[in-house]
Write a protein that holds these residues in place. Sequence first.
Motif, short mmCIF file in Angstrom:
data_model
loop_
_atom_site.label_atom_id
_atom_site.label_comp_id
_atom_site.label_asym_id
_atom_site.label_seq_id
_atom_site.Cartn_x
_atom_site.Cartn_y
_atom_site.Cartn_z
N LYS A 29 0.83 -1.20 0.00
CA LYS A 29 0.00 0.00 0.00
C LYS A 29 0.87 1.26 0.00
CE LYS A 29 -3.58 0.26 2.63
NZ LYS A 29 -4.46 0.22 3.83
N ILE A 30 1.98 1.22 0.73
CA ILE A 30 2.89 2.36 0.76
C ILE A 30 3.54 2.55 -0.60
CG2 ILE A 30 5.04 3.24 1.76
CD1 ILE A 30 4.24 1.95 4.38
N SER A 122 -9.33 3.21 0.08
CA SER A 122 -10.69 2.81 -0.28
C SER A 122 -10.68 1.46 -1.00
CB SER A 122 -11.33 3.89 -1.16
OG SER A 122 -12.63 3.51 -1.55
N LEU A 123 -9.71 1.26 -1.90
CA LEU A 123 -9.63 -0.01 -2.61
C LEU A 123 -9.38 -1.18 -1.67
CD1 LEU A 123 -7.52 0.77 -5.82
CD2 LEU A 123 -10.00 0.55 -5.62
N ALA A 124 -8.67 -0.93 -0.56
CA ALA A 124 -8.30 -2.00 0.37
C ALA A 124 -9.52 -2.70 0.97
CB ALA A 124 -7.41 -1.44 1.47
N LYS A 125 -10.70 -2.08 0.89
CA LYS A 125 -11.91 -2.72 1.41
C LYS A 125 -12.33 -3.90 0.54
CE LYS A 125 -13.48 1.80 3.08
NZ LYS A 125 -14.50 2.88 2.91
N ASN A 126 -11.96 -3.84 -0.75
CA ASN A 126 -12.41 -4.88 -1.67
C ASN A 126 -11.29 -5.57 -2.44
OD1 ASN A 126 -15.44 -4.36 -1.47
ND2 ASN A 126 -14.70 -2.33 -2.03
N GLU A 233 -19.67 -5.63 -4.18
CA GLU A 233 -19.36 -4.76 -3.05
C GLU A 233 -18.37 -3.69 -3.46
OE1 GLU A 233 -20.14 -3.51 0.72
OE2 GLU A 233 -20.97 -5.32 -0.21
N GLY A 234 -18.66 -2.46 -3.07
CA GLY A 234 -17.72 -1.35 -3.30
C GLY A 234 -18.08 -0.47 -4.48
N TYR A 255 -21.28 3.58 -12.64
CA TYR A 255 -20.80 3.08 -11.35
C TYR A 255 -19.29 2.85 -11.41
CZ TYR A 255 -25.62 2.11 -9.93
OH TYR A 255 -26.96 2.23 -9.59
N SER A 256 -18.64 2.97 -10.25
CA SER A 256 -17.21 2.69 -10.16
C SER A 256 -16.88 2.21 -8.74
CB SER A 256 -16.39 3.95 -10.48
OG SER A 256 -15.01 3.72 -10.28
#
Length: 317
Positions: A29-30, A122-126, A233-234, A255-256
């Motif tokens: 992520k970093i 935000s992407l890390a949720k999905n 989801e997302g 949608y995105s």
Amino acid sequence: MFYKLSTFGFFILFSLNILAEASFSEDPKILLKNMHDARKSLNYEMAFITTTANSIEALRYRHINNGGIDYAQLVTLDEGMQEIIQRDNVISYFQPNYQAFSINGGQIIDNFPSIMWSDIDSLAKNYDFVNFGRNRVADRIVRTIRVLPKDDFRYQYLVFIDEENSLLLRSDVLDREGNLLEQFRVVNLNMDNNLTALFSYFNQIHFPPLLEDSTKQNLSDISFNWTPTWLPEGFRLVNKSIISDNNNQIETLLYSDGLFSFNLYVSNGLIPNETEKALQQGALTIYTNSQNNKELTFIGQLPISTARRILQDIRFK
């Protein structure tokens, strides 16, 4: 001549190798966030190609950050020249046989993979981010990151980030079986803190006026008598619009999930209750079926199986 290592010598080499790998181990992520910062803060020129199911394009991108203000140029390298220029928050388009125009925007997004500006948190949720080690692109050492969806309803990304400057040098869109669907690949990179010729060029250009934005309307002001009752989801609603075409009104939802996007279209069916039609071109899916004498169409970057389920779960009021 080959030398046989003692057990102790082998242990030392093995330990050093583990330590070396550990020293390069970073949170993916970093690395992705550093990629976003590098894209906006560095001065550079890159030649790259984009490959989809039915096209290969060669382009050159030049970027300067001067006092926190972005200046950039994207040009095609084959056939008729097409050019996009960014000055701060204004993006101008110049194409043969079309009137030039400008729009408001924070970056040139045309021909670039969406991972370059996606919100990583935000992407890390999905999606899961997996550090995949080191590789080589455009004669430079890169860190490889696999972006894996947490479900079976969307595609995955393979991302190659320059180990020295954190710029994105390659990205692959893959299906769940690992087949390549789309690719962005840098073939030459030049780090240049001057690029003074680009400033001189900008000063000679007559920039076209801004297009009037007729889409600035609250989403709540537009209502349809249909809605999708299931989405992966997302995915969130980004825009609504109504298009009139030959006395046929076409209602659209965009949608995105921050990485992939799709449009849903509903219009009067030319052939009532027509059977489904599906077309897959790389990462792009076009899927159509009928319901309530309406034609429902999905166009976007998701597998056909996902597109089918989304359309089948549209409900009319």
